[in-house]
Scaffold this active site. Structure first.
Site, PDB file in Angstrom:
ATOM      1  N   THR A   1       0.816  -1.209   0.000  1.00  0.00           N
ATOM      2  CA  THR A   1       0.000   0.000   0.000  1.00  0.00           C
ATOM      3  C   THR A   1       0.855   1.267   0.000  1.00  0.00           C
ATOM      4  O   THR A   1       2.037   1.250   0.343  1.00  0.00           O
ATOM      5  CB  THR A   1      -0.926   0.040   1.223  1.00  0.00           C
ATOM      6  N   CYS A   2       0.218   2.369  -0.346  1.00  0.00           N
ATOM      7  CA  CYS A   2       0.888   3.674  -0.377  1.00  0.00           C
ATOM      8  C   CYS A   2       0.822   4.303   1.012  1.00  0.00           C
ATOM      9  O   CYS A   2       0.254   5.374   1.212  1.00  0.00           O
ATOM     10  CB  CYS A   2       0.220   4.561  -1.419  1.00  0.00           C
ATOM     11  N   ASP A   3       1.389   3.609   1.993  1.00  0.00           N
ATOM     12  CA  ASP A   3       1.358   4.043   3.385  1.00  0.00           C
ATOM     13  C   ASP A   3       2.696   3.701   4.013  1.00  0.00           C
ATOM     14  O   ASP A   3       3.130   2.538   3.976  1.00  0.00           O
ATOM     15  CB  ASP A   3       0.217   3.358   4.137  1.00  0.00           C
TER      16      ASP A   3
ATOM     17  N   ASN B   1      -6.673   1.423  -0.005  1.00  0.00           N
ATOM     18  CA  ASN B   1      -5.975   1.630  -1.285  1.00  0.00           C
ATOM     19  C   ASN B   1      -6.594   0.798  -2.408  1.00  0.00           C
ATOM     20  O   ASN B   1      -5.950   0.557  -3.435  1.00  0.00           O
ATOM     21  CB  ASN B   1      -4.489   1.286  -1.176  1.00  0.00           C
TER      22      ASN B   1
END
Length: 388
Positions: free
Chosen positions: A319-321, A362
């Site tokens: 994920t973009c985390d 996401n």
């Protein structure tokens, strides 16, 4: 990994990530636990793995169920559990939650505060209540802290108040924390429960059941004490602290019944070098089912089918985390030849994975669960679906 799971994964090639549960292994784990602690009534902690097929397997074996929401009540009933086998173990619940469970036939509720007790008296009249006391959870990989539980003196007062409100005083419960690595933690819990009995001495208030909660550990990357060490500590403590009459025992195991029955297969998305460290990005991460890697509390065993020399890695999710990093400090080594498109198998992943995966963070879908084993029906080797 058992042969059945390997055959399913390699033969069916299901899209990754996915969890595969061996229902025969769930059966075997339940029977082993019953064999070493036969005097205790088992209430499976539904949250550990709420797959309907897992619940049905345990219901067929005679297990009870520990639940914490109306949805879990509905799941257990759909799996074939009898209402009287369900124990509502959460002490944080709305009055409407209590009313739903009571309407479904549930008659056993945990409590640790006057407000919750009032809700139970109003929405579930005449039900059995047991009071959850706080005990230290030192030694647990995933402790509960002070979210739950009251003091022995407060528990005694709550049980006395329960009688005045027309509720049946069922007993005392505690929980020593999840993945508890110290068998003596259970002995400390039994001693605290005995303090409640001491507070109630001479009042005529019964203490028929002692609920020991869960916390029995399983082996991940590191070994854990044998379950016999826990049962021995429990028996010794019960004999020592209740010399004039041992209450009936109950336990709420989750992890120990389902963790080792599950394998999570994941695909390597890509491998990258960052600051002289090799980062391996997987298509499953903290939001896709590996929530217990927070603070690197649970270190899973991870297996690659590639051979050859290996080297250290940092493991992260897709994920973009920035928090979606699984292991930076815990040492992991994977083959140097590992590439995007390869698969890895995460062992003993049957507990607190699918139930922790997000709905669509996401845009990634929840972790699907497949089931194999002679205990399953032919149609059960399909992803789990929601129960209406």
């Amino acid at each position: 990994m058992c042969d059945l799971i390997r055959q399913f994964l390699d033969g069916q090639l299901p899209p990754t990530p996915c969890l595969v549960m061996d229902l025969d292994a769930v059966r075997a784990a339940y029977r082993r636990l019953r064999a070493v602690l036969p005097e205790a009534r088992v209430y499976y902690a539904t949250k550990a793995n709420p797959d309907l097929r897992v619940l049905a397997t345990l219901a067929e074996l005679g297990a009870g169920f520990d639940v914490a929401s109306p949805a879990e009540v509905a799941l257990c009933l759909a799996a074939g559990a009898e209402p009287e086998s369900i124990s509502y173990g959460s002490t944080v619940k709305k009055r409407s939650d209590v009313a739903y469970a009571f309407g479904a036939g549930v008659r056993r509720f945990a409590v640790d505060s006057p407000a919750d007790l009032e809700n139970i008296a109003a929405a579930a009249p005449g039900s059995q209540v047991y009071c959850r006391i706080f005990v230290p959870d030192d030694g647990a990989r995933t402790p509960f802290g002070r979210k739950f539980g009251c003091s022995p003196a407060e528990a005694a007062e709550l049980l006395r108040a329960a009688g005045r409100l027309g509720l049946a005083q069922h007993g005392v419960s505690f929980h020593v924390g999840s993945q508890q690595l110290d068998p003596a933690a259970f002995a400390r819990g039994v001693a605290a429960a005995a303090d409640v009995a001491g507070e109630l001495a001479g009042t005529g208030v019964p203490l028929p059941v002692l609920n020991l909660g869960g916390g029995f550990p399983v082996r991940y990357a590191a070994p854990v004490p044998p379950v016999a060490a826990y049962t021995s500590a429990i028996r010794d403590a019960v004999r020592r602290h209740f010399p004039h009459g041992v209450p009936s025992l109950a336990i709420e195991p989750g992890r120990i019944l389902v963790a080792e029955a599950g394998v999570l297969r994941t695909e390597v998305v890509l491998v990258a070098e960052r600051d002289d460290r090799r980062w391996v990005y997987l298509d499953v991460g903290r939001y896709g089912g590996l929530a217990e890697t927070e603070n690197e509390a649970i270190a899973y065993r991870i297996v690659s089918r590639r051979g050859g020399p290996d080297g250290p890695v940092v493991l992260a999710g897709p994920t973009c985390d920035g928090d979606d990093v699984l292991y930076q400090r815990t040492p992991y080594r994977l083959p140097l030849s590992l590439r995007g498109g390869d698969t890895l198998d995460i062992l003993a992943a049957g507990a607190y994975t699918a139930s922790y995966s997000s709905v669509a963070f996401n845009g990634f879908p929840p972790l699907p669960t497949y089931c194999v084993g002679e205990a399953s029906k032919p149609s059960m080797a399909t992803p789990d679906r929601d129960v209406d």
